[in-house]
Design a protein around this motif. Structure first.
Motif, mmCIF file in Angstrom:
data_model
loop_
_atom_site.group_PDB
_atom_site.id
_atom_site.type_symbol
_atom_site.label_atom_id
_atom_site.label_comp_id
_atom_site.label_asym_id
_atom_site.label_seq_id
_atom_site.Cartn_x
_atom_site.Cartn_y
_atom_site.Cartn_z
ATOM 1 N N ASN A 1 -1.146 18.811 -8.376
ATOM 2 C CA ASN A 1 -2.305 19.610 -7.931
ATOM 3 C C ASN A 1 -2.873 19.181 -6.582
ATOM 4 O OD1 ASN A 1 -2.084 21.077 -10.268
ATOM 5 N ND2 ASN A 1 -3.707 19.989 -11.327
ATOM 6 N N GLY A 2 -2.040 18.819 -5.655
ATOM 7 C CA GLY A 2 -2.487 18.471 -4.309
ATOM 8 C C GLY A 2 -1.537 17.480 -3.662
ATOM 9 N N TRP A 3 -1.671 17.299 -2.375
ATOM 10 C CA TRP A 3 -0.787 16.410 -1.637
ATOM 11 C C TRP A 3 -1.000 14.979 -2.107
ATOM 12 C CZ3 TRP A 3 3.401 17.312 0.974
ATOM 13 C CH2 TRP A 3 3.945 16.325 1.784
ATOM 14 N N VAL A 4 0.054 14.332 -2.576
ATOM 15 C CA VAL A 4 -0.057 12.995 -3.140
ATOM 16 C C VAL A 4 0.529 11.916 -2.244
ATOM 17 C CG1 VAL A 4 -0.097 13.809 -5.513
ATOM 18 C CG2 VAL A 4 2.087 13.282 -4.448
ATOM 19 N N TRP A 5 1.122 12.300 -1.146
ATOM 20 C CA TRP A 5 1.778 11.339 -0.266
ATOM 21 C C TRP A 5 0.812 10.878 0.818
ATOM 22 C CZ3 TRP A 5 6.004 10.356 -2.835
ATOM 23 C CH2 TRP A 5 6.576 11.378 -3.605
ATOM 24 N N ASP A 6 1.090 9.749 1.399
ATOM 25 C CA ASP A 6 0.272 9.232 2.489
ATOM 26 C C ASP A 6 0.666 9.901 3.805
ATOM 27 O OD1 ASP A 6 2.739 8.102 2.834
ATOM 28 O OD2 ASP A 6 2.035 6.036 2.985
ATOM 29 N N THR A 7 0.145 9.396 4.894
ATOM 30 C CA THR A 7 0.423 9.975 6.210
ATOM 31 C C THR A 7 1.901 9.884 6.561
ATOM 32 O OG1 THR A 7 -1.792 9.356 6.905
ATOM 33 C CG2 THR A 7 -0.222 9.874 8.642
ATOM 34 N N VAL A 8 2.536 8.767 6.221
ATOM 35 C CA VAL A 8 3.959 8.601 6.509
ATOM 36 C C VAL A 8 4.776 9.637 5.740
ATOM 37 C CG1 VAL A 8 5.913 7.006 6.336
ATOM 38 C CG2 VAL A 8 3.679 6.155 7.038
ATOM 39 N N GLY A 9 4.418 9.904 4.488
ATOM 40 C CA GLY A 9 5.104 10.927 3.704
ATOM 41 C C GLY A 9 4.932 12.308 4.296
ATOM 42 N N CYS A 10 3.747 12.580 4.816
ATOM 43 C CA CYS A 10 3.493 13.874 5.454
ATOM 44 C C CYS A 10 4.339 14.034 6.714
ATOM 45 C CB CYS A 10 2.010 14.001 5.775
ATOM 46 S SG CYS A 10 1.546 15.583 6.472
ATOM 47 N N VAL A 11 4.381 12.972 7.510
ATOM 48 C CA VAL A 11 5.186 13.015 8.741
ATOM 49 C C VAL A 11 6.660 13.169 8.403
ATOM 50 C CG1 VAL A 11 5.919 11.640 10.728
ATOM 51 C CG2 VAL A 11 3.508 11.762 10.136
ATOM 52 N N TRP A 12 7.145 12.415 7.405
ATOM 53 C CA TRP A 12 8.554 12.530 7.023
ATOM 54 C C TRP A 12 8.870 13.931 6.506
ATOM 55 C CZ3 TRP A 12 13.279 11.285 7.669
ATOM 56 C CH2 TRP A 12 14.235 11.691 6.763
#
Length: 137
Positions: free
Chosen positions: A105-116
């Motif tokens: 139910n929402g983005w669970v990754w950190d900034t590095v996961g978002c960038v990847w």
């Protein structure tokens, strides 16, 4: 800066109640309000899971057939193998992060996961010759 996973910039405490409400706040951490309802996230997860499974299955089939049959090994078919391989990588790496986030139910990754997630999707889509939706903006 705009963050797409916030509802009007108002945070909500995980224990309930809006952030900044009068009186002592509940023990917990400040987290953004979900963008969609839980049912919408479930439907999105089902859709993304279906796209991911079909993408992996169909593109693996193309690669196996190209490998198995000698007569399919032509320059034109090699171009199709390139597209199929990059689509397979998009199905594996591009859909997985968003699929897991929809399950939670929402983005669970950190900034590095978002960038990847953005980098891998863009790289594999560009290498296959697909037009990315982000190019329109």
């Amino acid at each position: 800066m705009y963050s797409g996973n916030r509802s009007g910039g108002q945070g909500h405490w995980e224990g309930g109640g809006a952030a900044g409400a009068e009186g002592p706040g509940p023990a917990g951490t400040l987290s953004p309000a979900p963008l969609f309802s839980p049912g919408a996230y479930e439907r999105l997860a089902l859709l993304l899971g279906s796209i991911g499974l079909l993408g992996v299955g169909n593109n693996l089939l193309v690669l196996v057939l190209y490998y198995k049959f000698q007569r399919l090994r032509t320059p034109t078919h090699l171009l199709l193998v390139n597209i199929s391989l990059s689509d397979l990588l998009v199905s594996l790496f591009g859909v997985t992060f968003t699929f897991v986030s929809c399950l939670r139910n929402g983005w669970v990754w950190d900034t590095v996961g978002c960038v990847w997630d953005g980098f891998s999707s863009s790289l594999f889509e560009k290498s296959s010759g697909h037009k990315c939706m982000c190019d329109a903006f």
